[in-house]
Design a protein around this motif. Structure first.
Motif, mmCIF file in Angstrom:
data_model
loop_
_atom_site.group_PDB
_atom_site.id
_atom_site.type_symbol
_atom_site.label_atom_id
_atom_site.label_comp_id
_atom_site.label_asym_id
_atom_site.label_seq_id
_atom_site.Cartn_x
_atom_site.Cartn_y
_atom_site.Cartn_z
ATOM 1 N N ARG A 3 1.203 2.686 -8.297
ATOM 2 C CA ARG A 3 1.678 4.000 -8.724
ATOM 3 C C ARG A 3 1.115 4.433 -10.081
ATOM 4 O O ARG A 3 1.354 5.558 -10.501
ATOM 5 C CB ARG A 3 3.198 4.060 -8.720
ATOM 6 C CG ARG A 3 3.919 3.158 -9.704
ATOM 7 C CD ARG A 3 5.414 3.449 -9.619
ATOM 8 N NE ARG A 3 6.188 2.739 -10.620
ATOM 9 C CZ ARG A 3 7.006 1.743 -10.359
ATOM 10 N NH1 ARG A 3 7.151 1.329 -9.103
ATOM 11 N NH2 ARG A 3 7.698 1.162 -11.317
ATOM 12 N N ASN A 4 0.353 3.570 -10.759
ATOM 13 C CA ASN A 4 -0.316 3.999 -11.987
ATOM 14 C C ASN A 4 -1.264 5.173 -11.732
ATOM 15 O O ASN A 4 -1.535 5.969 -12.633
ATOM 16 C CB ASN A 4 -1.125 2.859 -12.597
ATOM 17 C CG ASN A 4 -0.277 1.760 -13.200
ATOM 18 O OD1 ASN A 4 -0.736 0.648 -13.374
ATOM 19 N ND2 ASN A 4 0.990 2.040 -13.513
ATOM 20 N N PHE A 5 -1.788 5.272 -10.513
ATOM 21 C CA PHE A 5 -2.694 6.351 -10.147
ATOM 22 C C PHE A 5 -1.974 7.484 -9.415
ATOM 23 O O PHE A 5 -2.619 8.314 -8.776
ATOM 24 C CB PHE A 5 -3.821 5.814 -9.252
ATOM 25 C CG PHE A 5 -5.016 5.288 -10.009
ATOM 26 C CD1 PHE A 5 -5.867 6.157 -10.674
ATOM 27 C CD2 PHE A 5 -5.294 3.933 -10.039
ATOM 28 C CE1 PHE A 5 -6.980 5.681 -11.361
ATOM 29 C CE2 PHE A 5 -6.404 3.438 -10.722
ATOM 30 C CZ PHE A 5 -7.250 4.324 -11.385
ATOM 31 N N GLY A 6 -0.630 7.524 -9.520
ATOM 32 C CA GLY A 6 0.152 8.463 -8.734
ATOM 33 C C GLY A 6 -0.241 9.913 -8.917
ATOM 34 O O GLY A 6 -0.333 10.677 -7.948
ATOM 35 N N THR A 15 0.836 -1.203 0.000
ATOM 36 C CA THR A 15 0.000 0.000 0.000
ATOM 37 C C THR A 15 0.869 1.249 0.000
ATOM 38 O O THR A 15 1.848 1.336 0.736
ATOM 39 C CB THR A 15 -0.910 0.019 1.248
ATOM 40 O OG1 THR A 15 -1.708 -1.169 1.256
ATOM 41 C CG2 THR A 15 -1.812 1.233 1.252
ATOM 42 N N ILE A 16 0.504 2.214 -0.846
ATOM 43 C CA ILE A 16 1.094 3.544 -0.824
ATOM 44 C C ILE A 16 0.060 4.478 -0.211
ATOM 45 O O ILE A 16 -1.033 4.638 -0.755
ATOM 46 C CB ILE A 16 1.469 4.026 -2.238
ATOM 47 C CG1 ILE A 16 2.495 3.083 -2.885
ATOM 48 C CG2 ILE A 16 2.020 5.458 -2.199
ATOM 49 C CD1 ILE A 16 2.752 3.380 -4.351
ATOM 50 N N GLU A 17 0.389 5.078 0.929
ATOM 51 C CA GLU A 17 -0.555 5.965 1.607
ATOM 52 C C GLU A 17 -0.028 7.397 1.579
ATOM 53 O O GLU A 17 1.131 7.649 1.900
ATOM 54 C CB GLU A 17 -0.789 5.515 3.044
ATOM 55 C CG GLU A 17 -1.785 6.391 3.779
ATOM 56 C CD GLU A 17 -2.286 5.805 5.085
ATOM 57 O OE1 GLU A 17 -2.993 6.533 5.819
ATOM 58 O OE2 GLU A 17 -1.998 4.627 5.370
ATOM 59 N N ALA A 36 -3.251 3.745 -2.253
ATOM 60 C CA ALA A 36 -3.193 3.042 -3.534
ATOM 61 C C ALA A 36 -2.612 1.658 -3.279
ATOM 62 O O ALA A 36 -1.572 1.534 -2.627
ATOM 63 C CB ALA A 36 -2.346 3.812 -4.541
ATOM 64 N N LEU A 37 -3.285 0.635 -3.775
ATOM 65 C CA LEU A 37 -2.918 -0.749 -3.464
ATOM 66 C C LEU A 37 -2.361 -1.459 -4.692
ATOM 67 O O LEU A 37 -2.857 -1.281 -5.803
ATOM 68 C CB LEU A 37 -4.153 -1.514 -2.972
ATOM 69 C CG LEU A 37 -4.554 -1.395 -1.496
ATOM 70 C CD1 LEU A 37 -4.696 0.047 -1.050
ATOM 71 C CD2 LEU A 37 -5.842 -2.176 -1.240
ATOM 72 N N ASP A 38 -1.339 -2.292 -4.473
ATOM 73 C CA ASP A 38 -0.931 -3.288 -5.461
ATOM 74 C C ASP A 38 -1.807 -4.514 -5.247
ATOM 75 O O ASP A 38 -1.738 -5.144 -4.176
ATOM 76 C CB ASP A 38 0.530 -3.713 -5.254
ATOM 77 C CG ASP A 38 1.540 -2.666 -5.695
ATOM 78 O OD1 ASP A 38 1.239 -1.890 -6.603
ATOM 79 O OD2 ASP A 38 2.654 -2.650 -5.120
#
Length: 261
Positions: free
Chosen positions: A31-34, A5-7, A48-50
């Motif tokens: 990170r496609n939605f970065g 997860t990217i928070e 954002a989740l992998d």
């Protein structure tokens, strides 16, 4: 399964609003939605989740109930439920399944260019098998990787996307669960039968690409039955990768949707 997860969010931000969660499509990663996550994170908590077999998340067989379960388990671990879920393509189907099976955990739903039903991914099904069978040399750089992928992928933007999933240099290899993805493709193309009375009543926005065929009038009855409070917006000049091909228009729709509560 707990997912990578990217928070992002404002320091000491207002947590009275539900967090915003981004779910990528097949062969993508968090990170496609970065670009969108950074914009929304100026005022809202975002994650954002992998999804499994993608990015830095663990590997395993996939179907939509399993993928939705991964997302729910991960968001619960981050104390991020209920949430507004944004999903593109396969991630959109995961988002819909989460809303239909755990509606109290989903505040609202934005689905980018996918419908609740069997279909989509027509080229990806054969591509996944070809990727799984691809043999790498002992050393690989970007130029060589582009040439190697060129044997099975004619479109340069798609090759560029797939190169993100290769660890290059000495002993190159896929860094995604390509064997599991290939084996799971029938379930990814498909859509489980939903029982009578199953529906999600929260606000739901479908965003279609005008040059895409992933949402058609044939899908409208299922959309209405499963998501009775849905509306559909179309970005005329975009294809299936609607958020990447028309980022300004997609961001405007996203910001307006979030502002509606």
């Amino acid at each position: 399964m707990l997912l990578n997860t990217i928070e992002l969010g404002p320091e000491n931000g207002d947590r009275s609003q539900p967090p915003v969660v981004f779910l990528h499509g097949l062969f993508g990663r968090a990170r496609n939605f970065g670009f969108f996550q950074r914009r929304i994170a100026a005022t809202r908590r975002t994650l954002a989740l992998d999804l499994r077999n993608h990015g830095n998340s663990p590997h395993g067989m996939m179907d939509y109930p399993t993928l939705a379960g991964d997302v729910r388990e991960t968001l619960a671990a981050h104390d991020a439920l209920p949430a507004t879920i944004i999903g593109h393509s396969m991630g959109g189907k995961v988002a819909m399944m989460l809303a239909l099976t755990f509606p109290v955990d989903v505040h609202s739903l934005l689905i980018a260019d996918i419908a609740p039903g069997k279909g989509g991914f027509s080229q990806s099904q054969s591509l996944a098998g070809k990727m799984a069978d691809l043999r790498f040399p002992d050393f690989l750089d970007r130029a060589a990787a582009d040439a190697l992928l060129g044997r099975i992928i004619s479109e340069k933007p798609v090759r560029d996307l797939m190169m993100m999933n290769i660890d290059m240099g000495e002993h190159p290899h896929w860094n995604i669960g390509i064997q599991e993805i290939a084996a799971s493709m029938p379930a990814i193309v498909g859509w489980p039968e939903m029982g009578d009375g199953v529906h999600y009543d929260g606000p739901t926005l479908f965003v279609a690409g005008g040059r895409s065929h992933y949402i058609t009038p044939d899908n409208y009855p299922a959309m209405r039955r499963l998501f009775p409070n849905y509306r559909l917006e179309t970005i005329p000049d975009a294809g299936h990768w609607v958020h990447a091909q028309a980022p300004a228009a997609f961001l405007e729709l996203l910001v307006n949707f979030l502002s509606e509560g």
